[in-house]
Design an enzyme around this catalytic site. Sequence first.
Site, PDB file in Angstrom:
ATOM      1  N   LYS A   1      -1.150  -0.500   0.844  1.00  0.00           N
ATOM      2  CA  LYS A   1      -1.137   0.581  -0.143  1.00  0.00           C
ATOM      3  C   LYS A   1      -0.074   0.394  -1.231  1.00  0.00           C
ATOM      4  O   LYS A   1      -0.264   0.709  -2.367  1.00  0.00           O
ATOM      5  CB  LYS A   1      -0.904   1.903   0.586  1.00  0.00           C
ATOM      6  CG  LYS A   1      -1.806   3.003   0.102  1.00  0.00           C
ATOM      7  CD  LYS A   1      -1.686   4.202   1.001  1.00  0.00           C
ATOM      8  CE  LYS A   1      -3.016   4.870   1.168  1.00  0.00           C
ATOM      9  NZ  LYS A   1      -3.065   5.935   2.119  1.00  0.00           N
TER      10      LYS A   1
ATOM     11  N   ARG B   1      -6.427  11.515   6.735  1.00  0.00           N
ATOM     12  CA  ARG B   1      -5.418  12.256   7.500  1.00  0.00           C
ATOM     13  C   ARG B   1      -4.942  13.500   6.769  1.00  0.00           C
ATOM     14  O   ARG B   1      -4.631  14.499   7.366  1.00  0.00           O
ATOM     15  CB  ARG B   1      -4.206  11.357   7.778  1.00  0.00           C
ATOM     16  CG  ARG B   1      -4.489  10.231   8.754  1.00  0.00           C
ATOM     17  CD  ARG B   1      -3.396   9.206   8.728  1.00  0.00           C
ATOM     18  NE  ARG B   1      -3.264   8.636   7.392  1.00  0.00           N
ATOM     19  CZ  ARG B   1      -2.321   7.801   7.014  1.00  0.00           C
ATOM     20  NH1 ARG B   1      -1.393   7.455   7.857  1.00  0.00           N
ATOM     21  NH2 ARG B   1      -2.298   7.324   5.782  1.00  0.00           N
TER      22      ARG B   1
ATOM     23  N   SER C   1       1.135   2.774  10.052  1.00  0.00           N
ATOM     24  CA  SER C   1       1.648   1.483  10.510  1.00  0.00           C
ATOM     25  C   SER C   1       3.120   1.318  10.155  1.00  0.00           C
ATOM     26  O   SER C   1       3.908   0.807  10.955  1.00  0.00           O
ATOM     27  CB  SER C   1       0.834   0.353   9.886  1.00  0.00           C
ATOM     28  OG  SER C   1      -0.510   0.466  10.279  1.00  0.00           O
TER      29      SER C   1
ATOM     30  N   HIS D   1      -5.837   4.546  13.948  1.00  0.00           N
ATOM     31  CA  HIS D   1      -6.936   3.641  13.576  1.00  0.00           C
ATOM     32  C   HIS D   1      -7.955   3.550  14.719  1.00  0.00           C
ATOM     33  O   HIS D   1      -9.166   3.579  14.482  1.00  0.00           O
ATOM     34  CB  HIS D   1      -6.413   2.218  13.322  1.00  0.00           C
ATOM     35  CG  HIS D   1      -5.493   2.071  12.157  1.00  0.00           C
ATOM     36  ND1 HIS D   1      -4.256   1.487  12.249  1.00  0.00           N
ATOM     37  CD2 HIS D   1      -5.638   2.423  10.848  1.00  0.00           C
ATOM     38  CE1 HIS D   1      -3.672   1.467  11.064  1.00  0.00           C
ATOM     39  NE2 HIS D   1      -4.484   2.040  10.194  1.00  0.00           N
TER      40      HIS D   1
HETATM   41  N1  COA Z   1      -4.612   6.363  11.142  1.00  0.00           N
HETATM   42  C1  COA Z   1      -3.387   5.823  11.011  1.00  0.00           C
HETATM   43  N2  COA Z   1      -2.966   5.246   9.885  1.00  0.00           N
HETATM   44  C2  COA Z   1      -3.789   5.214   8.854  1.00  0.00           C
HETATM   45  C3  COA Z   1      -5.084   5.742   8.904  1.00  0.00           C
HETATM   46  C4  COA Z   1      -5.475   6.348  10.115  1.00  0.00           C
HETATM   47  N3  COA Z   1      -6.676   6.894  10.262  1.00  0.00           N
HETATM   48  N4  COA Z   1      -5.660   5.576   7.724  1.00  0.00           N
HETATM   49  C5  COA Z   1      -4.777   4.944   6.949  1.00  0.00           C
HETATM   50  N5  COA Z   1      -3.645   4.734   7.629  1.00  0.00           N
HETATM   51  C6  COA Z   1      -2.399   4.160   7.103  1.00  0.00           C
HETATM   52  C7  COA Z   1      -2.148   2.743   7.493  1.00  0.00           C
HETATM   53  O1  COA Z   1      -1.494   2.673   8.730  1.00  0.00           O
HETATM   54  C8  COA Z   1      -1.266   2.287   6.369  1.00  0.00           C
HETATM   55  O2  COA Z   1       0.019   2.766   6.630  1.00  0.00           O
HETATM   56  P1  COA Z   1       1.326   2.140   5.967  1.00  0.00           P
HETATM   57  O3  COA Z   1       1.161   2.221   4.477  1.00  0.00           O
HETATM   58  O4  COA Z   1       2.356   3.037   6.494  1.00  0.00           O
HETATM   59  O5  COA Z   1       1.416   0.739   6.484  1.00  0.00           O
HETATM   60  C9  COA Z   1      -1.791   3.034   5.160  1.00  0.00           C
HETATM   61  O6  COA Z   1      -2.492   4.146   5.679  1.00  0.00           O
HETATM   62  C10 COA Z   1      -2.677   2.229   4.284  1.00  0.00           C
HETATM   63  O7  COA Z   1      -3.715   1.712   5.045  1.00  0.00           O
HETATM   64  P2  COA Z   1      -4.384   0.326   4.754  1.00  0.00           P
HETATM   65  O8  COA Z   1      -4.971  -0.156   5.981  1.00  0.00           O
HETATM   66  O9  COA Z   1      -3.438  -0.586   4.041  1.00  0.00           O
HETATM   67  O10 COA Z   1      -5.600   0.768   3.904  1.00  0.00           O
HETATM   68  P3  COA Z   1      -5.799   1.067   2.415  1.00  0.00           P
HETATM   69  O11 COA Z   1      -6.394   2.413   2.381  1.00  0.00           O
HETATM   70  O12 COA Z   1      -4.619   0.816   1.570  1.00  0.00           O
HETATM   71  O13 COA Z   1      -6.944   0.001   2.047  1.00  0.00           O
HETATM   72  C11 COA Z   1      -8.088  -2.066   1.958  1.00  0.00           C
HETATM   73  C12 COA Z   1      -6.810  -1.354   2.393  1.00  0.00           C
HETATM   74  C13 COA Z   1      -7.994  -3.468   2.464  1.00  0.00           C
HETATM   75  C14 COA Z   1      -9.297  -1.393   2.553  1.00  0.00           C
HETATM   76  C15 COA Z   1      -8.214  -2.006   0.415  1.00  0.00           C
HETATM   77  O14 COA Z   1      -6.980  -2.363  -0.143  1.00  0.00           O
HETATM   78  C16 COA Z   1      -9.282  -2.958  -0.083  1.00  0.00           C
HETATM   79  O15 COA Z   1     -10.434  -2.639  -0.059  1.00  0.00           O
HETATM   80  N6  COA Z   1      -8.850  -4.154  -0.513  1.00  0.00           N
HETATM   81  C17 COA Z   1      -9.761  -5.202  -0.965  1.00  0.00           C
HETATM   82  C18 COA Z   1      -9.726  -5.346  -2.475  1.00  0.00           C
HETATM   83  C19 COA Z   1     -10.726  -4.412  -3.116  1.00  0.00           C
HETATM   84  O16 COA Z   1     -11.897  -4.424  -2.797  1.00  0.00           O
HETATM   85  N7  COA Z   1     -10.250  -3.604  -4.067  1.00  0.00           N
HETATM   86  C20 COA Z   1     -11.089  -2.691  -4.781  1.00  0.00           C
HETATM   87  C21 COA Z   1     -11.332  -1.407  -4.030  1.00  0.00           C
HETATM   88  S1  COA Z   1      -9.931  -0.394  -4.077  1.00  0.00           S
END
Ligand code: COA
Length: 175
Positions: free
Chosen positions: A52, A106, A144, A28
């Site tokens: 996720k 990734r 994470s 991150h």
């Molecule tokens: N480096 C390391 N890890 C990474 C990464 C990177 N560059 N990119 C993603 N990850 C990993 C995270 O560590 C996490 O790992 P885990 O599942 O092992 O814990 C996983 O990818 C998911 O990452 P997260 O931060 O939970 O992001 P997400 O892609 O699931 O999105 C939000 C989270 C908050 C951005 C998204 O759910 C959101 O926008 N929520 C608000 C509601 C909304 O607007 N919904 C409609 C749009 S979908």
Amino acid sequence: MSTTEQTGAARIDHVVVPGTFDPVTLGHMDVISRTRKLFPRVTVAVAASVNKRGRGTAFTLEERVEMLRQALAEEGLSDVEVLPFTGLLVDFCHGIGALGVVKGLRAMTDFEYELQQADLNCHMAPDIESVFVMSNPKYGYVSSSIVREISSMGSDVSSLVPPCVNQRLKEHYSA
Ligand code: COA
């Protein structure tokens, strides 16, 4: 007349890097620091409780925000703002006047999921641009949950997370 004036599109100078950050990893941090090179104003948006797989988080929202602020300060990135958010990401972006969302990719598996999120966000808010940066291959396997799993078994994760997070994980799993 400039190109932006001709097309009527606003220049993007403020972007959001969203995530759960449970906890923030070096993967991150790499994405955030590269985003800061590309855009003059960056806000890291920490989601209240979703991830996720729809599970709860290991660290509270306050802890995740605090770890990010400390990690960014340690990296000399104090000008990157960190804010918690609930609700829709696009509403949060509108609320703070950010016109871009930046995420790290990734692998192909990330791509499919991110494309779906970007399409959804575009449907809800066509004025907000989704931007992707390729993760540093060094951190391609880092997530994470992997960090939490290794740390919970008493192993060292100092090569995967910022120093303050490493310390916080040790405290968390020895408590
Ligand atoms: N480096 C390391 N890890 C990474 C990464 C990177 N560059 N990119 C993603 N990850 C990993 C995270 O560590 C996490 O790992 P885990 O599942 O092992 O814990 C996983 O990818 C998911 O990452 P997260 O931060 O939970 O992001 P997400 O892609 O699931 O999105 C939000 C989270 C908050 C951005 C998204 O759910 C959101 O926008 N929520 C608000 C509601 C909304 O607007 N919904 C409609 C749009 S979908």
